[in-house]
Design a protein around this motif. Structure first.
Motif, PDB file in Angstrom:
ATOM      1  N   GLU A  61      35.330  54.965  50.034  1.00 60.41           N
ATOM      2  CA  GLU A  61      36.107  55.562  48.957  1.00 60.41           C
ATOM      3  C   GLU A  61      36.169  54.609  47.775  1.00 60.41           C
ATOM      4  O   GLU A  61      36.198  53.387  47.932  1.00 60.41           O
ATOM      5  N   LYS A  62      36.220  55.188  46.579  1.00 63.39           N
ATOM      6  CA  LYS A  62      36.341  54.394  45.368  1.00 63.39           C
ATOM      7  C   LYS A  62      37.726  53.774  45.296  1.00 63.39           C
ATOM      8  O   LYS A  62      38.731  54.465  45.445  1.00 63.39           O
ATOM      9  N   ASP A  63      37.762  52.465  45.039  1.00 62.33           N
ATOM     10  CA  ASP A  63      39.033  51.763  44.969  1.00 62.33           C
ATOM     11  C   ASP A  63      38.944  50.695  43.889  1.00 62.33           C
ATOM     12  O   ASP A  63      37.857  50.194  43.561  1.00 62.33           O
ATOM     13  N   PHE A  64      40.093  50.329  43.346  1.00 62.67           N
ATOM     14  CA  PHE A  64      40.164  49.283  42.330  1.00 62.67           C
ATOM     15  C   PHE A  64      40.002  47.936  43.032  1.00 62.67           C
ATOM     16  O   PHE A  64      40.840  47.545  43.853  1.00 62.67           O
ATOM     17  N   THR A  65      38.921  47.230  42.739  1.00 61.05           N
ATOM     18  CA  THR A  65      38.512  46.070  43.528  1.00 61.05           C
ATOM     19  C   THR A  65      38.411  44.834  42.655  1.00 61.05           C
ATOM     20  O   THR A  65      37.846  44.884  41.556  1.00 61.05           O
ATOM     21  N   LYS A  66      38.908  43.711  43.170  1.00 61.70           N
ATOM     22  CA  LYS A  66      38.744  42.438  42.466  1.00 61.70           C
ATOM     23  C   LYS A  66      37.356  41.890  42.764  1.00 61.70           C
ATOM     24  O   LYS A  66      36.979  41.696  43.912  1.00 61.70           O
ATOM     25  N   VAL A  67      36.622  41.612  41.700  1.00 63.35           N
ATOM     26  CA  VAL A  67      35.228  41.208  41.845  1.00 63.35           C
ATOM     27  C   VAL A  67      35.074  39.700  41.768  1.00 63.35           C
ATOM     28  O   VAL A  67      34.387  39.084  42.575  1.00 63.35           O
ATOM     29  N   ARG A  68      35.695  39.075  40.794  1.00 64.02           N
ATOM     30  CA  ARG A  68      35.580  37.617  40.637  1.00 64.02           C
ATOM     31  C   ARG A  68      36.791  37.080  39.894  1.00 64.02           C
ATOM     32  O   ARG A  68      37.469  37.825  39.183  1.00 64.02           O
ATOM     33  N   THR A  69      37.054  35.801  40.074  1.00 61.62           N
ATOM     34  CA  THR A  69      38.193  35.134  39.453  1.00 61.62           C
ATOM     35  C   THR A  69      37.707  33.979  38.597  1.00 61.62           C
ATOM     36  O   THR A  69      36.768  33.261  38.983  1.00 61.62           O
ATOM     37  N   PHE A  70      38.345  33.789  37.450  1.00 58.55           N
ATOM     38  CA  PHE A  70      37.995  32.714  36.527  1.00 58.55           C
ATOM     39  C   PHE A  70      39.184  31.763  36.407  1.00 58.55           C
ATOM     40  O   PHE A  70      40.316  32.201  36.180  1.00 58.55           O
TER      41      PHE A  70
END
Length: 757
Positions: free
Chosen positions: A323-332
């Protein structure tokens, strides 16, 4: 003439010796100069490639160009404080919007006022919130304390005089009319807006837990001078927490609502009359506060900054449940930073952004490269406002009534070693992957310049070509040099060597237009040939060897291979004749469909099998010629001595001739591999040029050389794309250099080992 009367010092012989010595010296010096020239040329190529590649990995830098008091700002008058700032394309004119609704245009270098517009035209209200529509559109949405909204656009009209001197005239326009748009009955604390050619969606929120949306449909007017808008007000819907931040995504079918505590709720607004709410999601650690919640260029990703000094990139991706979900991809996060992120400024043309902390430390990042390009203390204290020029070549920061302007040098932020060789999680992808896609039709495109699939394709093409070429070339060289009659050798060897002169573009043309469709249509027959032909040749050889000597001796020594010509033709005919029955019996009448549907293997018409045959055909002459010379040059006394001691011809070949010729054979293979790696036209015309990473023989690939040939002519000079192509050439150069160096070391060891035979 007797030897006693022979004069070795006659003038004629002296002249001859002098001429010979002169010729030897000229030849010696010429060969030396030629060799040194080759080495120097290779070094110059190496240095030039480095010269073009090195700037990509240079960090960003900034230089302060001016500092002055903020134009029109009165310290004792809150209505003059800045609520929004922007600049035009060339970073020559700045725009400042005040809380009273005054739009001030000023010279960015000196701070002189150029124009002033009263946006509210005497309305008794103050600006409470300002947001930009689509990034780079210069369309601003102004929210008022009265709960109304006004939309305007800042433009810069250029005029040229007789001497071609340009003058910019700043002005504003109202794409949705000059009238205020009624939204809510309380002061607006957050706004979001997005639009396309046909529609515009606007969302507003106050202190209450509700969101009001307005939808506009745009229609071009009868005279083509602009467009008319038709407003639609869908029902208000409630949220789980105060809406401190609102973002509408690029497709205008999702609304993201976040509060200062870091909790976000997502809404499906594809149908504005039936908004679907999803469960709230915590974006930051408890105890921290959300300071910025802004969309990145393109509206797909959202940057989330907090008081811990971290900025994270989030976007929609499929989770483990599909399912499509709001996902954290990378952190700066800065290396030496533990201060709260105060402001975030988004680049308008690249996937980059600037952050500044509450103690004045500036950082420049690029999301694709996941790279921190700069970290520098730029001001003392807290920044009130920060803006980046559209070309990301200038930076403006307002702090304590002072505006500072910096020139920014940041040419290639989207490149890092990780983005070139590692898996990268790109926008609209559900997981990290190796992707090459250097250009697109929109400026919001995220460059995907992974060299890994191109290097993989280069190795894959060379591997399949060598699997086809090495057995045929070396076996042919062995028979021609060792078993074939001299009369045949004098004819066969030049013919095969002549094949090397055939232009590869012709081979690629035939492979793409004839061989690929033929293999696709006769796939079963091709595989039948690969199986039946070797078996048939072995059976014929076994049968011939067991025939009576009276029959075998009728064929002169070295002419045996001529008997294989009709055998090969018959075996090919039998293979093609059996193809249809085999296909019906084992593959349901269509082998290609069986491969795709039953095995789940993709099949492209122009694939690795086609490339292996076509490029193998091009490589065979090089390998054959060098290997044949190496085998033929083995001293005859070695083979004759082996035969005299009772060894059979095959034993002599395997134990004496082949080891002695192994350095030359190995050199032949490596030279053939070098040509296969660097081949351009065949793989360009016969592979389909799909940069995929799959060993599937029925799928194509894209090689480094073909990619350079396709894209270098269309790349902008000195752009990131241009320099990455030079990096691809550098990788090819280094690959060839390393392989040849290793090959030479192995060849020398083989020569030392077998040279004493």
């Amino acid at each position: 003439m007797s030897s006693a009367n022979l004069d070795l010092n006659s003038p004629a012989l002296k002249r001859k010796r002098k001429l010979r010595n002169l010729t030897d010296k000229i030849a010696s010096h010429g060969i030396g100069v030629g060799g040194i020239s080759v080495i120097v040329t290779i070094m110059l190529i190496f240095l030039y490639l480095l010269y073009e590649v090195a700037p990509m990995f240079k960090s960003a830098s900034i230089e302060e160009v001016s500092e002055y008091s903020v134009p029109g700002l009165l310290v004792d008058d809150p209505s003059t404080k800045t609520v929004y700032m922007a600049t035009e394309e060339q970073a020559e004119i700045g725009m400042r919007l005040t809380a009273a609704g005054q739009v001030l245009f000023f010279d960015l270098k000196e701070g002189a006022l150029l124009n002033e517009v009263d946006l509210l035209d005497g309305e008794d209200s103050r600006v409470s919130y300002v947001t930009e529509g689509r990034i780079g559109s210069r369309t601003l949405v102004v929210g008022l304390e009265s709960g109304q909204v006004k939309i305007f656009k800042h433009n810069y009209r250029a005029e040229y005089d007789q001497d071609a001197n340009r003058t910019l005239h700043p002005e504003i326009s109202y794409p949705y009319g000059e009238e205020l748009i009624d939204m809510i009955d309380e002061p607006i604390v957050s706004l979001a807006m997005n639009e396309n050619e046909e529609n515009m969606v606007l969302a507003a929120a106050g202190n209450s837990l509700s969101i009001q949306m307005v939808s506009f449909t745009k229609e071009e007017d009868l005279f083509g001078d602009g467009f008319e808008v038709e407003r639609y007000d869908p029902p208000t819907f409630d949220v789980a927490q105060r809406a401190d931040f609102l973002v509408i995504d690029a497709e205008m079918d999702r609304l993201f609502v976040a509060n200062r505590s870091g909790v976000m709720q997502r809404f499906n607004i594809e149908d504005v009359d039936a908004v679907e709410a999803f469960e709230p999601k915590r974006l930051i650690s408890k105890g921290q506060n959300l300071t910025q919640f802004q969309p990145l260029l393109g509206g797909i990703s959202i940057l989330v900054a907090d008081t811990s000094g971290k900025t994270a990139q989030w976007f929609m991706a499929r989770n483990e449940e599909g399912e499509k979900d709001f996902t954290k991809v990378r952190t700066f996060e800065s290396d030496e930073l533990d201060a709260a992120i105060e402001l975030v400024a988004i680049e308008e043309r690249r996937k980059g952004f600037f952050t500044i902390t509450d103690d004045g430390v500036l950082d420049i990042y690029n999301t694709t490269a996941h790279r921190n390009l700069l970290e520098e203390q730029v001001i003392e204290g807290k920044a009130d406002f920060m803006i980046v020029a559209p070309r990301a070549d200038a930076l403006m920061i307002e702090s304590d009534g002072v505006l500072k302007v910096w020139e920014v040098e940041n040419k290639h932020p989207e490149v890092s070693w990780g983005s070139l060789w590692n898996e990268i999680w790109y926008e609209n992808y559900d997981e990290p992957d190796y992707i090459w896609q250097s250009t697109a039709a929109t400026t919001e495109f995220e460059p995907k310049m992974s060299l890994t699939p191109l290097a993989f394709g280069t190795i894959k093409a060379a591997l399949y070509a060598m699997l086809f070429a090495i057995p045929l070339a070396i076996c042919g060289a062995i028979y021609t040099a060792y078993f074939m009659a001299p009369e045949w050798r004098r004819k066969v060897k030049p013919v095969i060597e002549l094949m090397e002169a055939l232009p590869t573009v012709i081979i690629g043309f035939l492979a793409g237009l004839f061989l690929a469709p033929f293999i696709e249509t006769n796939l079963t027959g091709v595989f039948a040939i690969l199986i039946i032909l070797p078996i048939g040749i072995l059976l014929f050889g076994f049968t011939w060897a067991n025939l009576p000597k009276a029959i075998r001796h009728r064929v002169p020594d070295g002419w045996d291979a001529a008997l294989l010509i009709p055998v090969l033709l018959v075996l090919v005919w039998v293979s093609m004749a059996l193809a249809t029955p085999i296909e019906v019996a084992f593959f349901g009448g269509d082998m290609r469909t069986w491969i795709s549907n039953d095995l789940g293997i993709d099949f492209d018409q122009r694939n690795a099998l086609v490339v292996g045959i076509a490029m193998g055909f091009a490589v065979i002459p090089s390998i054959f010629s060098i290997a044949e010379d190496a085998i033929f040059s083995v001293p005859k006394h070695l083979s004759h001595g082996s035969l005299a001691l009772g060894a059979t011809p095959w034993q002599t070949l395997v134990r004496v001739v082949m080891p002695t010729a192994s350095p030359g054979i190995f050199s032949a293979v490596m030279i053939g591999m070098g040509r296969a790696v660097g081949e351009t036209m065949i793989v360009l015309m016969a592979t389909g040029n799909t940069p995929v990473m799959d060993w599937n023989i029925f799928e194509g690939m894209r090689t480094l050389s073909a990619n350079i040939a396709v894209e270098v002519a269309e790349s902008e000079v000195h752009s990131t794309h241009y320099r990455v192509l030079f990096l691809a050439a550098f990788v090819l150069f280094m690959f060839t250099f390393v392989v040849n160096t290793v090959a030479e070391l192995i060849r020398q060891r083989l020569r030392n080992k077998y040279g004493s035979l």
